[in-house]
Design an enzyme around this catalytic site. Sequence first.
Site, mmCIF file in Angstrom:
data_model
loop_
_atom_site.group_PDB
_atom_site.id
_atom_site.type_symbol
_atom_site.label_atom_id
_atom_site.label_comp_id
_atom_site.label_asym_id
_atom_site.label_seq_id
_atom_site.Cartn_x
_atom_site.Cartn_y
_atom_site.Cartn_z
ATOM 1 C CG ASP A 147 -13.013 67.916 31.772
ATOM 2 O OD1 ASP A 147 -12.611 68.971 31.239
ATOM 3 O OD2 ASP A 147 -12.241 66.996 32.101
ATOM 4 C CD GLU A 151 -12.348 71.637 25.867
ATOM 5 O OE1 GLU A 151 -12.384 70.407 25.700
ATOM 6 O OE2 GLU A 151 -12.421 72.183 26.966
ATOM 7 C CG ASP A 186 -5.965 69.771 32.055
ATOM 8 O OD1 ASP A 186 -6.825 69.930 32.950
ATOM 9 O OD2 ASP A 186 -6.053 68.892 31.190
HETATM 10 C C1 GLC Z 1 -9.166 66.828 32.001
HETATM 11 C C2 GLC Z 1 -9.606 67.919 32.959
HETATM 12 C C3 GLC Z 1 -9.107 67.605 34.343
HETATM 13 C C4 GLC Z 1 -9.628 66.227 34.775
HETATM 14 C C5 GLC Z 1 -9.187 65.179 33.765
HETATM 15 C C6 GLC Z 1 -9.785 63.816 34.066
HETATM 16 O O1 GLC Z 1 -7.793 66.844 31.854
HETATM 17 O O2 GLC Z 1 -9.189 69.183 32.535
HETATM 18 O O3 GLC Z 1 -9.514 68.588 35.250
HETATM 19 O O4 GLC Z 1 -9.142 65.911 36.026
HETATM 20 O O5 GLC Z 1 -9.583 65.559 32.459
HETATM 21 O O6 GLC Z 1 -11.157 63.851 34.063
#
Ligand code: GLC
Length: 754
Positions: A387, A390, A458
């Site tokens: 995650d 980017e 998200d």
């Molecule tokens: C980001 C991700 C989400 C995750 C959060 C906490 O917002 O896109 O899926 O739950 O971070 O890690």
Amino acid sequence: METVIAGNVQGFKQQAGVLNIQIAHAEAKVFIYSPTIIRVSISKKHADTDGSFAVIRQPLADFDVDESAEFIKINTTALKLRISKSPLRFSFFTADGKPLSEDDARFGTTWQGERVITHRKLYADEKFIGLGEKTGNLNRRGTSYTNWNTDAVDYGPKSDPLYKTFPFFIGLHSGLTYGLFLDNTHKSYFDFGATTDDEMSWFGADGGDLNYYFFGAQGVAKIIEDYTWLTGRMEMPPLWSLGYQQCRWSYMSAKEVLKIAKTFRKKKIPADVVYCDIDYMEGFKIFTWNKKTFADPQGMMDQLKAMNFHLVTIVDPGIKIEEGYHQYDEGIANDYFAKYPDGENYTGYVWPGRCHFPDFFREDVREWWGAAFTSLTDVGVDGFWNDMNEPAAWGQNMPWIVKFGDKYMPEVRNAYGMQMARATYNSTKTILKNKRPFVLTRAAYAGTQRYSAVWTGDNMGTDEHMLLGQRLVNSLGITGMSFTGVDIGGFTSNPTPELMVRWNSLGVYTPMFRNHAIKGSKMREPWEWGAANEQIIKKDIEQRYRLLPYIYSGFYQSALNGLPISRTLAIEFPFEEKVYYERFQNQFMFGDNLLVAPVESDKMNTEVYLLKGDWYRLSTDEKLKGDKIVNVPSPLTDLPVFAKAGAIIPMQNIVQSTTEKGDGILQLHVWNGKEATEFMYYEDDGDSYDYENGAYYKRIIRFDPKHKIVRLLAVEGSFVSRFSKVKIVWHGFETQNKPITSIPFINDVIELKY
Ligand code: GLC
């Protein structure tokens, strides 16, 4: 700022495998990759080395070039490229001379500073599809987009850019198809005639070369096949990752994780995967476990395994600045982090606080990062969620002088997430020996299908987002990403119970079926929505498990030729206008044989555009004539899903997880139709790479209405099917009421008359 227009050709030279063209202010190179793939790269000055994150193929060693007074001419068996000399313009034609795509006669390629743009003629009836994870309509005509991987939290139905960069689109006009992939990781731009008085489209980037691959195959599926030949295809995913996945930010302790898993089993709601979001770590330090709340990861994993659950854990790139933290100390000692030009490590804020960021563009860093996964794999984790890559840092605006490898951030930002996924996949694949890891990434660049599944970040718990999410999934499929999903239920805000039920039923037909929600939101698990809704959700998840043999065979097609499993109708019917109508553009084929019509949670009747041919409502076997718009009931218990006449869909009995053996009977559902059809059935052990060495089970199944027979051709491959019997379930046949018997699923030809 001066605008420089690529001038006239001053000379050209062909060296083995490349045509070099000198222009007044720049140079161009032409390469041929196959009869249907030609690469053009226009640059003020090409670098000495020619690298790509996306492309895994080499150009042909040689090709013929002809010349006339006006043109440099290249012909393949499928394409004609005409390069006009004064001024330099590139025009592509079919072998029989029909124009596919031409430079705008006035401007062609231009520069403003380092920014390079190519202007293209826009055909009156031209439509555009593709660019992967982009909001907006299926047909991108009249819109423009930017590629700049962004932590797009709270994105809306028109936001751009989102998390990923796939600079590949398909143009459709005059009954012809072409594709174009701009392989450039700088911030890039695509304008499909948004504000050009319908005169031209244009694309380009803030820097680098105007380096594109032109695809001239006829048919969208063929272009996808070529594009994924060039940029690679996904490997077979672990079967367990195709089951139901339950996620949340976060299950806060091992106890809670286990409670969730146990509840699935107790309530007999099938599931394969549970997730640990960031709170499993000690202070959000990657590759650590929280000593209090996850004191015994091995014990937790053992219990999960005993319940046939797999665990996926999140890893973010930001490494907490904290002396004594192993990952930080090693990163500092070996200089593994992204830097400012003066050699200082770049610092940004993310979940752990002040962080440095691994330079995933370096092989040694990828290996170092990858080796650390043993802290997760040792206890039995085999899914890895990448995650914030980017890369995201609070405030979003990472300075442009941050250096990755020998490049500055603006040049390679769009490939950072892909390099992280690459490091994760390649190393966990090695660590897990012959077992398939599951990798999920938020940021991506063209070619990421080789390493990872993706989800669309998200999103929100609204009907509009559910429909948008489907378009994102369908569009990602055009750009080679077959293994895709959305946060079912919506990440932020709470869906209504009705929306949760509806979205879950659509999730059955989404390549990755994952329920996920933000911290602080209402709990989202299937049993949180009242007893009646729980039953609907359960039934739908069971349907997913029944369909797994079909879904797995669908993934095999992605591995084989890049065809996605969720297919916009534009793949098969690019010139059918209704496919692009706003009210039908979310519809898709799920695999070869199922048409799915997503519909809002408050609509109990909906219009569906049925393509040519006859269709059967999957839930009732009601037969409907195609090539028209039908109004059908769409209660929350029954998402409109239709089987094509002649459809062959392999199914299995309901199991609680993919590890469970099942009853050993492959159910072959066949829907009556006038035309002969065939289906390629595929199976393997679902978790190793032995299939690459022939350990698979593959056979063509033919429905032949003329001779009233269903024939299972001989088996190819050395794998022994997990099914010992096959049972045909007839739909829409007179024989329908005949008692169904199971017969041995032998490897020789099986013939079933009706
Ligand atoms: C980001 C991700 C989400 C995750 C959060 C906490 O917002 O896109 O899926 O739950 O971070 O890690």
